[in-house]
Design a protein around this motif. Structure first.
Motif, PDB file in Angstrom:
ATOM      1  N   GLY A 139      -0.287 -24.889   0.648  1.00 31.49           N
ATOM      2  CA  GLY A 139       0.781 -25.826   0.300  1.00 31.49           C
ATOM      3  C   GLY A 139       0.355 -26.724  -0.851  1.00 31.49           C
ATOM      4  N   ILE A 140       1.341 -27.267  -1.575  1.00 32.07           N
ATOM      5  CA  ILE A 140       1.073 -28.168  -2.699  1.00 32.07           C
ATOM      6  C   ILE A 140       1.162 -29.604  -2.208  1.00 32.07           C
ATOM      7  CG2 ILE A 140       1.912 -28.918  -4.974  1.00 32.07           C
ATOM      8  CD1 ILE A 140       0.667 -26.205  -5.081  1.00 32.07           C
ATOM      9  N   VAL A 141       0.250 -30.456  -2.691  1.00 34.00           N
ATOM     10  CA  VAL A 141       0.218 -31.859  -2.258  1.00 34.00           C
ATOM     11  C   VAL A 141       1.500 -32.569  -2.688  1.00 34.00           C
ATOM     12  CG1 VAL A 141      -0.955 -34.077  -2.556  1.00 34.00           C
ATOM     13  CG2 VAL A 141      -2.290 -31.983  -2.217  1.00 34.00           C
ATOM     14  N   GLY A 142       1.890 -32.412  -3.947  1.00 31.37           N
ATOM     15  CA  GLY A 142       3.091 -33.087  -4.446  1.00 31.37           C
ATOM     16  C   GLY A 142       3.427 -32.607  -5.831  1.00 31.37           C
ATOM     17  N   GLU A 143       4.313 -33.316  -6.495  1.00 26.63           N
ATOM     18  CA  GLU A 143       4.673 -32.937  -7.861  1.00 26.63           C
ATOM     19  C   GLU A 143       5.092 -34.177  -8.641  1.00 26.63           C
ATOM     20  OE1 GLU A 143       9.355 -31.710  -7.710  1.00 26.63           O
ATOM     21  OE2 GLU A 143       7.908 -30.128  -7.229  1.00 26.63           O
ATOM     22  N   ALA A 144       5.054 -34.058  -9.971  1.00 24.79           N
ATOM     23  CA  ALA A 144       5.463 -35.154 -10.856  1.00 24.79           C
ATOM     24  C   ALA A 144       6.820 -34.817 -11.460  1.00 24.79           C
ATOM     25  CB  ALA A 144       4.422 -35.340 -11.952  1.00 24.79           C
ATOM     26  N   ASP A 145       7.519 -35.857 -11.954  1.00 27.74           N
ATOM     27  CA  ASP A 145       8.793 -35.583 -12.624  1.00 27.74           C
ATOM     28  C   ASP A 145       8.535 -35.022 -14.023  1.00 27.74           C
ATOM     29  OD1 ASP A 145       7.919 -37.716 -14.065  1.00 27.74           O
ATOM     30  OD2 ASP A 145       9.521 -39.089 -13.487  1.00 27.74           O
ATOM     31  N   GLU A 146       9.592 -34.714 -14.735  1.00 31.60           N
ATOM     32  CA  GLU A 146       9.455 -34.068 -16.045  1.00 31.60           C
ATOM     33  C   GLU A 146       8.695 -34.932 -17.040  1.00 31.60           C
ATOM     34  OE1 GLU A 146      13.302 -32.970 -17.375  1.00 31.60           O
ATOM     35  OE2 GLU A 146      13.610 -31.462 -15.807  1.00 31.60           O
ATOM     36  N   ASN A 147       8.862 -36.250 -16.948  1.00 30.51           N
ATOM     37  CA  ASN A 147       8.175 -37.165 -17.874  1.00 30.51           C
ATOM     38  C   ASN A 147       6.723 -37.426 -17.477  1.00 30.51           C
ATOM     39  OD1 ASN A 147      10.611 -37.478 -19.291  1.00 30.51           O
ATOM     40  ND2 ASN A 147      11.280 -39.093 -17.875  1.00 30.51           N
ATOM     41  N   GLY A 148       6.365 -37.088 -16.234  1.00 24.17           N
ATOM     42  CA  GLY A 148       5.009 -37.334 -15.753  1.00 24.17           C
ATOM     43  C   GLY A 148       4.744 -38.778 -15.406  1.00 24.17           C
ATOM     44  N   GLU A 149       5.811 -39.574 -15.264  1.00 21.35           N
ATOM     45  CA  GLU A 149       5.632 -40.999 -14.955  1.00 21.35           C
ATOM     46  C   GLU A 149       5.672 -41.256 -13.454  1.00 21.35           C
ATOM     47  OE1 GLU A 149       8.651 -43.009 -17.137  1.00 21.35           O
ATOM     48  OE2 GLU A 149       7.775 -42.578 -19.101  1.00 21.35           O
ATOM     49  N   ASP A 150       6.649 -40.659 -12.765  1.00 24.76           N
ATOM     50  CA  ASP A 150       6.773 -40.833 -11.314  1.00 24.76           C
ATOM     51  C   ASP A 150       6.163 -39.631 -10.608  1.00 24.76           C
ATOM     52  OD1 ASP A 150       8.123 -43.243 -11.626  1.00 24.76           O
ATOM     53  OD2 ASP A 150      10.054 -42.213 -11.858  1.00 24.76           O
ATOM     54  N   HIS A 151       5.514 -39.905  -9.470  1.00 28.69           N
ATOM     55  CA  HIS A 151       4.860 -38.849  -8.695  1.00 28.69           C
ATOM     56  C   HIS A 151       5.406 -38.854  -7.269  1.00 28.69           C
ATOM     57  CE1 HIS A 151       2.133 -39.729 -12.057  1.00 28.69           C
ATOM     58  NE2 HIS A 151       1.798 -38.459 -11.980  1.00 28.69           N
ATOM     59  N   TYR A 152       5.567 -37.657  -6.732  1.00 28.96           N
ATOM     60  CA  TYR A 152       6.196 -37.501  -5.426  1.00 28.96           C
ATOM     61  C   TYR A 152       5.279 -36.722  -4.486  1.00 28.96           C
ATOM     62  CZ  TYR A 152      10.371 -38.828  -8.035  1.00 28.96           C
ATOM     63  OH  TYR A 152      11.271 -39.499  -8.832  1.00 28.96           O
ATOM     64  N   LEU A 153       5.274 -37.111  -3.224  1.00 31.79           N
ATOM     65  CA  LEU A 153       4.449 -36.479  -2.190  1.00 31.79           C
ATOM     66  C   LEU A 153       5.365 -35.689  -1.248  1.00 31.79           C
ATOM     67  CD1 LEU A 153       1.468 -36.456  -0.987  1.00 31.79           C
ATOM     68  CD2 LEU A 153       2.283 -38.232   0.576  1.00 31.79           C
ATOM     69  N   TRP A 154       4.954 -34.458  -0.935  1.00 28.73           N
ATOM     70  CA  TRP A 154       5.682 -33.681   0.075  1.00 28.73           C
ATOM     71  C   TRP A 154       5.258 -34.176   1.456  1.00 28.73           C
ATOM     72  CZ3 TRP A 154       9.575 -31.188  -1.845  1.00 28.73           C
ATOM     73  CH2 TRP A 154       9.502 -30.602  -3.115  1.00 28.73           C
ATOM     74  N   THR A 155       6.230 -34.600   2.257  1.00 27.21           N
ATOM     75  CA  THR A 155       5.897 -35.241   3.540  1.00 27.21           C
ATOM     76  C   THR A 155       6.297 -34.423   4.756  1.00 27.21           C
ATOM     77  OG1 THR A 155       8.024 -36.408   3.565  1.00 27.21           O
ATOM     78  CG2 THR A 155       6.158 -37.516   2.482  1.00 27.21           C
ATOM     79  N   TYR A 156       7.025 -33.338   4.543  1.00 24.16           N
ATOM     80  CA  TYR A 156       7.575 -32.581   5.675  1.00 24.16           C
ATOM     81  C   TYR A 156       7.046 -31.148   5.647  1.00 24.16           C
ATOM     82  CZ  TYR A 156      11.230 -30.293   8.547  1.00 24.16           C
ATOM     83  OH  TYR A 156      11.914 -29.544   9.473  1.00 24.16           O
ATOM     84  N   LYS A 157       6.252 -30.793   6.658  1.00 17.08           N
ATOM     85  CA  LYS A 157       5.718 -29.430   6.783  1.00 17.08           C
ATOM     86  C   LYS A 157       6.629 -28.641   7.726  1.00 17.08           C
ATOM     87  CE  LYS A 157       0.831 -30.542   6.042  1.00 17.08           C
ATOM     88  NZ  LYS A 157       0.996 -31.954   5.658  1.00 17.08           N
ATOM     89  N   LYS A 158       7.318 -27.666   7.156  1.00 18.31           N
ATOM     90  CA  LYS A 158       8.258 -26.857   7.928  1.00 18.31           C
ATOM     91  C   LYS A 158       7.601 -25.500   8.202  1.00 18.31           C
ATOM     92  CE  LYS A 158      13.147 -25.568   7.723  1.00 18.31           C
ATOM     93  NZ  LYS A 158      14.330 -25.547   6.823  1.00 18.31           N
ATOM     94  N   LEU A 159       7.117 -25.316   9.420  1.00 21.32           N
ATOM     95  CA  LEU A 159       6.379 -24.104   9.790  1.00 21.32           C
ATOM     96  C   LEU A 159       7.310 -23.101  10.466  1.00 21.32           C
ATOM     97  CD1 LEU A 159       3.191 -25.838  11.212  1.00 21.32           C
ATOM     98  CD2 LEU A 159       3.206 -24.327   9.238  1.00 21.32           C
ATOM     99  N   GLU A 160       7.224 -21.864  10.010  1.00 23.03           N
ATOM    100  CA  GLU A 160       7.969 -20.766  10.643  1.00 23.03           C
ATOM    101  C   GLU A 160       6.954 -19.706  11.041  1.00 23.03           C
ATOM    102  OE1 GLU A 160      10.792 -17.802   8.642  1.00 23.03           O
ATOM    103  OE2 GLU A 160      12.153 -19.412   9.302  1.00 23.03           O
ATOM    104  N   ILE A 161       6.820 -19.489  12.355  1.00 28.43           N
ATOM    105  CA  ILE A 161       5.768 -18.615  12.880  1.00 28.43           C
ATOM    106  C   ILE A 161       6.414 -17.377  13.498  1.00 28.43           C
ATOM    107  CG2 ILE A 161       3.760 -18.463  14.399  1.00 28.43           C
ATOM    108  CD1 ILE A 161       3.584 -21.516  14.317  1.00 28.43           C
TER     109      ILE A 161
END
Length: 587
Positions: A139-161
């Motif tokens: 999984g990826i920790v997070g991502e930045a917006d197109e400008n690279g100014e704001d950063h976002y964290l993925w907080t919800y792990k949706k597991l399908e087993i």
């Protein structure tokens, strides 16, 4: 009373430890579950996507842990410990076939330091790895917006087993819940678990991680076919040239035998027969030479056995199993090193056989451990999970001293007694014959430089696939290809070194031992040069740790390959030299 209470506490602690470890043992080792039985989600490592080997503990980033009681994980294999596997319990409550709706399992108090850590991770494309029932999930920790100014964290792990009967056969992770990183806020981390029935067989559950379109691409098949055609051409060429040339040589030498002494003295004698009294002279530095030959024979044995085991067993399904198998096979094949190294040293008249045995036994382990020790300093400085634990270092040293060394001693004694007699077809002259001048392209240095080109040409496409599987995110599984390439490499190496040695001897230069070894071993130089091209043009690696790791272990790989090729080339050439001088009449 105090004694009995202490005893009861000790028993309670033991029962608790056994009780907490039993579910893990039943689940992950047997891979079978009963309904509502605990399924453990292990968090492994986190690190930059472009630097596969630069990994850190998952909780080195300020992630929070679930509420469930922690279960400790111990390294189960030596390979797992050496590869930097750092499993930590996620704290998530997952039970077999029991679905979990989106549930918050913890909250992160995001101060400035924690935000900066997450921002750094997102800027460097950090990803993390988890395991459920030995199945890897990324999984990826997070991502930045197109400008690279704001950063976002993925907080919800949706597991399908996915499950088939009482076994887990498939795991998928979807990251959702993108939350902007703002200092002095609370971020809720949540997860959900969905179970679905699957038709995938348990034996085939790792197939989704393989990439047939990459490894079985037509270029791969074409390269094998191309190398195979090169082998046929080379073997045919070598056979034709040597058979015709040697037939003429034998005819010329037999004609000279019929001449009287006066005609023979006036005749123009030249060629490989003239050095019959020096061709079996011991090589310079016989101790190092015989140790290299013994080590090369052992590396070839290890390569052959590990590839055969990998073809029979799917080693990629167990963490660290390939490395553990290689270490075990290397230790078990130590008598091969001692036998070939010890017998060659005895044939060359060596007296200090114990010293030669020590050099042969520790040549490869010292090279590997020295490189690992250097990289370990950098890993410790970086606090990377690749830092080898002290206990693992002790275990490796114990294998060297208590397994490899005694087995090497057994092989050396057998080699000296069974095949250590110098039964050469020609007697060695007391005084070395002077080496005549020859054209520049017949010099040993030139032959050594050119000798590795054709063997490298037969394997360089396969090198790309091997490098990509080790340094990128591919699982190498086409060991049939690797076996073919190993066979092709050995045939090409032997053919090239025989031709080189024939030309050298024909120029009345009897220094063929080191020349045959080094001309084959020079393949390693071309492989290491190719690794520079691969690093700069095929990867996006950066940083001191990853660069040191890459070039350090590529140097080890190239050197080991060179020693193996050198030994194979020498053994083939030695048989050829012995054969041609056996068939000629010597006064």
């Amino acid at each position: 009373i105090m004694g009995s209470s202490r005893w009861k506490i000790a028993v309670a602690v033991l029962v608790a430890l056994v009780g907490s470890s039993l579910p893990v043992g039943a689940d992950e080792h047997e891979h079978t579950y009963t309904d509502k039985e605990e399924v453990v989600l292990w968090m492994n490592t986190v690190g930059p996507y472009h630097n596969r080997q630069e990994t850190y503990k998952y909780f080195s980033l300020p992630f929070c842990v679930g509420t469930k009681k922690t279960i400790s994980h111990y390294h189960e294999t030596l390979g797992e410990a050496l590869q930097g596997v750092e499993l930590e319990f996620s704290g998530l409550d997952i039970k077999f076939k029991e679905e979990v709706m989106q549930t918050t399992y913890c909250e992160i108090d995001l101060d400035k330091a924690k935000r900066d850590a997450f921002v750094y991770a997102i800027k460097n494309h950090y990803w993390y790895q988890m395991y459920i029932d030995d199945l890897p999930i990324w999984g990826i920790v997070g991502e930045a917006d197109e400008n690279g100014e704001d950063h976002y964290l993925w907080t919800y792990k949706k597991l399908e087993i996915g499950f088939n009967g009482n076994r887990i056969v498939d795991v998928n992770l979807t990251s959702e819940g993108k939350v902007k990183l703002v200092p002095n806020t609370r971020i809720a981390m949540s997860y959900s678990v969905k179970w679905k029935k699957s038709d995938v067989k348990f034996e085939d559950r790792f197939d989704k991680y393989l990439d047939p379109s990459f490894f079985q691409h037509r270029i791969h098949w074409f390269s094998i076919f191309n190398s195979f055609m090169m082998v046929i051409f080379l073997v045919g060429l070598v056979s034709m040239i040597l058979m015709r040339t040697l037939r003429k040589d034998y005819a010329r030498y037999s004609k000279e035998e019929e001449m009287d002494d006066m005609d023979r003295d006036l005749g123009d004698e030249y060629g490989w027969k003239q050095v019959h009294g020096d061709v079996f002279r011991p090589s310079s530095h016989p101790m190092i030479f015989s140790s290299l030959i013994g080590s090369g024979c052992q590396i070839f044995s290890v390569s052959l056995i590990v590839i055969i085991v990998a073809m029979i067993e799917d080693l990629y399904t167990e963490r660290g199993s390939m490395l553990s198998t290689a270490i075990f096979v290397y230790a078990a094949t130590s008598p091969v090193n001692g036998y070939f190294g010890g017998s060659l040293y005895a044939k060359q008249g060596g007296r200090r056989w114990i010293k030669q045995m020590f050099i042969g036994a520790f040549l490869i382990p010292a090279m590997v451990c020295g490189t690992a020790f250097f990289i370990n300093f950098i890993a410790i400085y970086y606090h990377a999970s690749r830092a080898i634990p002290f206990g693992t270092m002790v275990a490796v040293c114990c294998i060297c001293f208590f397994v490899i060394l005694p087995l090497n001693l057994v092989g050396t004694i057998l080699g000296r007694n069974l095949s250590g007699q110098p039964n050469f077809p020609c007697r060695v002259n007391a005084v070395p014959r002077p080496i005549p001048e020859k054209k520049w392209f017949m010099e040993p240095a030139v032959i050594v430089c050119l000798g590795g080109i054709l063997p490298f040409g037969s394997i360089f496409i396969e090198m790309y696939f091997i490098f990509t599987s080790f340094w990128a995110y591919k699982i190498y599984y086409v060991y049939g290809f690797m076996m073919l390439v190993l066979v092709i490499l050995c045939i090409v190496t032997v053919c090239v070194t025989i031709v080189c040695t024939y030309f050298l001897l024909n120029a009345e230069d009897y220094r063929w031992q080191w020349t045959s070894f080094l001309s084959a071993a020079s393949t390693a130089v071309y492989v290491y040069m190719y690794s520079f091209y691969y690093y700069f043009f095929k990867t996006k690696m950066y940083g001191l740790f990853q660069t040191s790791f890459y070039f350090g272990y590529m140097a080890v790989f190239s050197t080991a390959l060179g020693i193996m090729c050198g030994a194979v080339g020498y053994m083939g050439t030695s048989a050829f030299v012995r054969k041609i001088y056996t068939n000629v009449k010597i006064d």
